[in-house]
Design an enzyme around this catalytic site. Structure first.
Site, PDB file in Angstrom:
ATOM      1  N   GLU A   1     -14.486  14.103  -8.347  1.00 27.32           N
ATOM      2  CA  GLU A   1     -14.290  13.224  -9.803  1.00 27.32           C
ATOM      3  C   GLU A   1     -14.778  12.107  -8.647  1.00 27.32           C
ATOM      4  OE1 GLU A   1     -10.138  10.344  -9.159  1.00 27.32           O
ATOM      5  OE2 GLU A   1     -11.035  10.382 -11.423  1.00 27.32           O
TER       6      GLU A   1
ATOM      7  N   PHE B   1     -15.726   8.341  -9.738  1.00 28.97           N
ATOM      8  CA  PHE B   1     -14.892   7.398 -10.076  1.00 28.97           C
ATOM      9  C   PHE B   1     -16.410   6.038  -9.668  1.00 28.97           C
ATOM     10  CE2 PHE B   1     -11.049   4.525 -10.243  1.00 28.97           C
ATOM     11  CZ  PHE B   1     -10.686   5.358 -11.298  1.00 28.97           C
TER      12      PHE B   1
ATOM     13  N   GLY C   1      -2.456   7.362 -10.407  1.00 27.02           N
ATOM     14  CA  GLY C   1      -3.601   7.876  -9.640  1.00 27.02           C
ATOM     15  C   GLY C   1      -3.905   8.652  -8.959  1.00 27.02           C
ATOM     16  N   SER C   2      -4.962   8.823  -7.991  1.00 28.03           N
ATOM     17  CA  SER C   2      -5.864   9.839  -7.597  1.00 28.03           C
ATOM     18  C   SER C   2      -4.882  11.316  -7.883  1.00 28.03           C
ATOM     19  CB  SER C   2      -6.037   9.849  -6.479  1.00 28.03           C
ATOM     20  OG  SER C   2      -5.077   9.742  -4.936  1.00 28.03           O
TER      21      SER C   2
ATOM     22  N   CYS D   1      -9.959   6.713 -15.537  1.00 28.14           N
ATOM     23  CA  CYS D   1      -9.664   7.672 -15.036  1.00 28.14           C
ATOM     24  C   CYS D   1     -10.217   9.396 -16.359  1.00 28.14           C
ATOM     25  CB  CYS D   1      -8.164   7.924 -15.212  1.00 28.14           C
ATOM     26  SG  CYS D   1      -7.977   7.742 -16.551  1.00 28.14           S
TER      27      CYS D   1
ATOM     28  N   GLY E   1       0.550  -0.965   0.122  1.00 26.97           N
ATOM     29  CA  GLY E   1      -0.024   0.100   0.829  1.00 26.97           C
ATOM     30  C   GLY E   1       0.428   1.313  -0.104  1.00 26.97           C
TER      31      GLY E   1
ATOM     32  N   GLU F   1       0.546  10.652 -13.579  1.00 27.39           N
ATOM     33  CA  GLU F   1      -0.923  10.924 -13.922  1.00 27.39           C
ATOM     34  C   GLU F   1      -2.212  10.551 -13.789  1.00 27.39           C
ATOM     35  OE1 GLU F   1      -2.074  11.818 -17.307  1.00 27.39           O
ATOM     36  OE2 GLU F   1       0.429  11.173 -17.762  1.00 27.39           O
TER      37      GLU F   1
HETATM   38  P1  NAD Z   1      -4.052   6.027  -5.230  1.00 29.66           P
HETATM   39  O1  NAD Z   1      -3.874   6.970  -5.218  1.00 29.66           O
HETATM   40  O2  NAD Z   1      -5.316   6.079  -3.922  1.00 29.66           O
HETATM   41  O3  NAD Z   1      -2.962   4.653  -5.738  1.00 29.66           O
HETATM   42  C1  NAD Z   1      -2.919   4.574  -6.693  1.00 29.66           C
HETATM   43  C2  NAD Z   1      -1.241   4.144  -6.231  1.00 29.66           C
HETATM   44  O4  NAD Z   1      -0.862   4.661  -5.399  1.00 29.66           O
HETATM   45  C3  NAD Z   1      -2.094   2.418  -5.572  1.00 29.66           C
HETATM   46  O5  NAD Z   1      -0.962   1.654  -5.911  1.00 29.66           O
HETATM   47  C4  NAD Z   1      -1.608   3.008  -4.454  1.00 29.66           C
HETATM   48  O6  NAD Z   1      -1.278   1.736  -3.300  1.00 29.66           O
HETATM   49  C5  NAD Z   1      -0.507   4.091  -4.206  1.00 29.66           C
HETATM   50  N1  NAD Z   1       0.149   4.844  -3.156  1.00 29.66           N
HETATM   51  C6  NAD Z   1      -1.209   5.228  -2.485  1.00 29.66           C
HETATM   52  N2  NAD Z   1      -0.693   5.506  -0.843  1.00 29.66           N
HETATM   53  C7  NAD Z   1      -0.120   6.098  -1.667  1.00 29.66           C
HETATM   54  C8  NAD Z   1       0.935   6.789  -0.993  1.00 29.66           C
HETATM   55  N3  NAD Z   1       0.947   7.603  -0.100  1.00 29.66           N
HETATM   56  N4  NAD Z   1       2.576   7.450  -1.287  1.00 29.66           N
HETATM   57  C9  NAD Z   1       2.502   6.142  -2.639  1.00 29.66           C
HETATM   58  N5  NAD Z   1       1.684   5.580  -3.032  1.00 29.66           N
HETATM   59  C10 NAD Z   1       0.936   5.318  -2.670  1.00 29.66           C
HETATM   60  O7  NAD Z   1      -5.179   6.598  -6.630  1.00 29.66           O
HETATM   61  P2  NAD Z   1      -7.203   4.907  -6.917  1.00 29.66           P
HETATM   62  O8  NAD Z   1      -7.450   5.796  -6.121  1.00 29.66           O
HETATM   63  O9  NAD Z   1      -6.833   3.769  -6.153  1.00 29.66           O
HETATM   64  O10 NAD Z   1      -7.031   5.165  -7.835  1.00 29.66           O
HETATM   65  C11 NAD Z   1      -7.965   5.809  -9.119  1.00 29.66           C
HETATM   66  C12 NAD Z   1      -7.177   7.424  -9.570  1.00 29.66           C
HETATM   67  O11 NAD Z   1      -6.358   6.983 -10.160  1.00 29.66           O
HETATM   68  C13 NAD Z   1      -8.415   7.843  -9.916  1.00 29.66           C
HETATM   69  O12 NAD Z   1      -8.306   9.724  -9.036  1.00 29.66           O
HETATM   70  C14 NAD Z   1      -8.294   7.923 -11.343  1.00 29.66           C
HETATM   71  O13 NAD Z   1      -8.264   8.809 -12.254  1.00 29.66           O
HETATM   72  C15 NAD Z   1      -6.625   8.002 -11.404  1.00 29.66           C
HETATM   73  N6  NAD Z   1      -6.005   7.393 -12.920  1.00 29.66           N
HETATM   74  C16 NAD Z   1      -5.482   7.588 -13.614  1.00 29.66           C
HETATM   75  C17 NAD Z   1      -4.786   7.491 -14.616  1.00 29.66           C
HETATM   76  C18 NAD Z   1      -4.297   9.026 -16.102  1.00 29.66           C
HETATM   77  O14 NAD Z   1      -3.493   8.153 -16.526  1.00 29.66           O
HETATM   78  N7  NAD Z   1      -4.229   9.603 -15.436  1.00 29.66           N
HETATM   79  C19 NAD Z   1      -5.725   6.096 -15.048  1.00 29.66           C
HETATM   80  C20 NAD Z   1      -5.840   5.388 -14.071  1.00 29.66           C
HETATM   81  C21 NAD Z   1      -6.411   5.751 -13.241  1.00 29.66           C
END
Ligand code: NAD
Length: 482
Positions: A377, A379, A227-228, A283, A207, A249
């Site tokens: 967002e 989702f 990610g987010s 996303c 995580g 991204e």
């Molecule tokens: P998230 O940011 O919670 O998690 C993404 C990744 O980051 C996971 O592997 C998670 O374990 C890790 N992570 C969480 N906290 C962290 C920290 N403090 N330090 C380092 N790593 C950490 O995202 P989510 O909510 O699970 O995924 C959905 C999000 O991803 C949405 O906002 C979506 O729009 C975005 N997304 C963007 C794209 C793009 O290409 N722009 C593509 C897919 C998803």
């Protein structure tokens, strides 16, 4: 690929090794236990990073034919095991077969595009004021850290891992802890079977703490994060404090803008796809649908009819159009965004019924710009619709978000082109909905959707996964006044 269980309860770090613990992988549609991977802690990440740095110089020096061949073989292995990988993706991520097919088609093309990269990493011969030759040449970054999300875990990992390896880097990949088999084990197995030398790819499920350890790891010189926006900010801050190159991204609040006179039935179908595909967990999903005042009521009816035709259910069943949400936390968040907006005056027009993690697609109308469903967002499978007075107001509404990932404009092409010039968005589709990708296009967002970096295409990948070195050469040692 997965059946021999060599990966069970292990991390992939110079072979399959026990980590600091294990992660249960649960099928969101049924709650069944799909398997168990290893869990990597900070010590595992540090060891992986050191091993990656030790293995990387020989890989960078390897023939471009050898690097290309590994990528090509990985593509062949993906094709050979497509049925098994599709099944795993469907069960682990709640993807219906159409979404799994879209993701794996992209994954295959990503590997094939990456196989061409070793031969494209060309530099330049530079004009120089000195009596010498002057070159700019591409060299690998070294060790690249990749952090990927749950929603499309295979392609969103591969789109960084494949070009980074092709260009002579070693990689630490940290998949989301909810999808570590699809997002991690499968990538490790593809490259293991493809003959990638040991130590170049480390798959480290975990995580936030594991992710932070990847960003901190001494040998990691670049982070590619998907990610987010909230997590992206934290990752960006941590990486910046260590002066590491960062590609972020992030999320989106993407608009579908229906123009006056557009074919409303087709527009409603496009909007339904944009908001409901993969339960809205993309996303590029549409979180804002803008319709001219005069067409609003008819459009909402058509959109509700489209939503009502869709069924959320186990993605392995043929009549399911939508699968489950990834977990109960996501579902609770979606429900709270909807109920806050309803309390502020928005109206649920159809949908929203839930059973377990399944949610019927929901259409919201009567929105105002300050409503949470219009700002955040979501989702989830929620389509918020707003009416607009004229095109100036429509552009203002589309741009009134901190995000800037993907925008769809539906209707007259000339009008749409003029509006596209005024819309702040990394991606604009005219007469297509918001969700699409190809591995040869510059994919990425502006504002809170990312820090302006791009995925895909040789130019973006060379820029992302290599450094430029200035190299000068004289035929003899130069004269100096000292
Ligand atoms: P998230 O940011 O919670 O998690 C993404 C990744 O980051 C996971 O592997 C998670 O374990 C890790 N992570 C969480 N906290 C962290 C920290 N403090 N330090 C380092 N790593 C950490 O995202 P989510 O909510 O699970 O995924 C959905 C999000 O991803 C949405 O906002 C979506 O729009 C975005 N997304 C963007 C794209 C793009 O290409 N722009 C593509 C897919 C998803």
């Amino acid at each position: 690929m997965l059946e021999d269980q060599r990966w069970a309860a292990k991390i992939f770090s110079s072979g399959w090794q026990p980590g600091s613990g294990t992660l249960d992988v649960v099928e969101p549609a049924t709650g069944a236990l799909l398997g168990r991977t290893g869990l990597a802690d900070a010590a595992d990440v540090a060891a992986a990073s050191a091993a990656a740095a030790a293995a990387q110089p020989a890989w960078a020096a390897a023939s471009i034919l050898e690097r290309a061949a590994v990528l090509r073989r990985a593509a062949g292995i993906l094709e050979q095991h497509l049925a098994e990988i599709t099944e795993q993706l469907i069960r682990e991520t709640g993807s219906v077969p159409g979404k799994a097919g879209f993701e794996l088609g992209l994954a295959l093309r990503t590997l094939l595009e990456a196989a061409g990269l070793p031969g494209l990493a060309q530099g330049e011969v530079l004009p120089t004021a000195g009596d010498r030759w002057s070159f700019a040449r591409r060299i690998p970054i070294g060790v690249v850290g990749v952090i990927s999300p749950f929603n499309s875990p295979i392609v969103l990992g591969l789109r960084s891992v494949a070009p980074a390896l092709a260009l002579g880097n070693a990689v630490l990949l940290k998949p989301d802890p909810r999808t570590p088999i699809a997002g991690g084990v499968i990538l490790a197995r593809l490259f293991e079977e493809a003959g990638l030398p040991e130590g170049l790819l480390h798959v480290l499920p975990g995580g936030a703490e594991t992710g932070q350890a990847v960003v901190r790891a001494a040998e990691v010189q670049m982070i590619s994060f998907t990610g987010s926006a909230a997590t992206g900010r934290q990752v960006g801050e941590l990486a910046a404090a260590q002066l590491k190159k960062t590609h972020l991204e992030l999320g989106g609040k993407n608009s579908v803008l229906v123009l006056p006179g557009a074919d409303l039935a087709r527009a409603a179908s496009a909007a339904a796809f944009a908001s409901f595909f993969h339960q809205g967990q993309v996303c590029m999903s549409a979180g804002r649908i803008l319709v001219p005042e005069a067409q609003h009521d008819e459009f909402v009816e058509l959109l509700c009819a489209a939503a009502d035709r869709l069924k959320a259910g186990d993605p392995r069943l043929a009549d399911s159009d939508l699968g489950p949400l990834i977990d109960a936390r996501q579902l609770a968040r979606i429900e709270s965004i909807v109920s806050d907006s309803v309390a502020d005056g928005a109206r649920i027009r159809t949908g929203g019924e839930t059973a377990g993690l399944f949610m019927q697609p929901l259409v919201l109308s009567g929105l105002r710009p300050e409503h949470r469903a219009w700002q955040a967002e979501i989702f989830g499978p929620v389509a918020p619709v707003m009416e607009y007075r004229d095109l100036d107001q429509a552009v203002e509404l589309v741009n009134a978000t901190e995000y800037g990932l993907s925008t769809a404009i539906l209707g007259d092409v000339g009008t749409a082109m003029r509006l596209a010039d005024r819309i702040r968005s990394g991606i604009v589709h005219i007469n297509e909905q918001t969700i699409d990708d190809e591995p040869n296009v510059p994919f990425g967002g502006t504002g809170a959707s990312g820090n302006g970096t791009r995925f895909g295409g040789a130019a973006a990948n060379l820029e992302a996964y290599t450094e430029t070195q200035w190299l000068t050469v004289r035929s003899e040692i130069a004269d100096y006044p000292f």
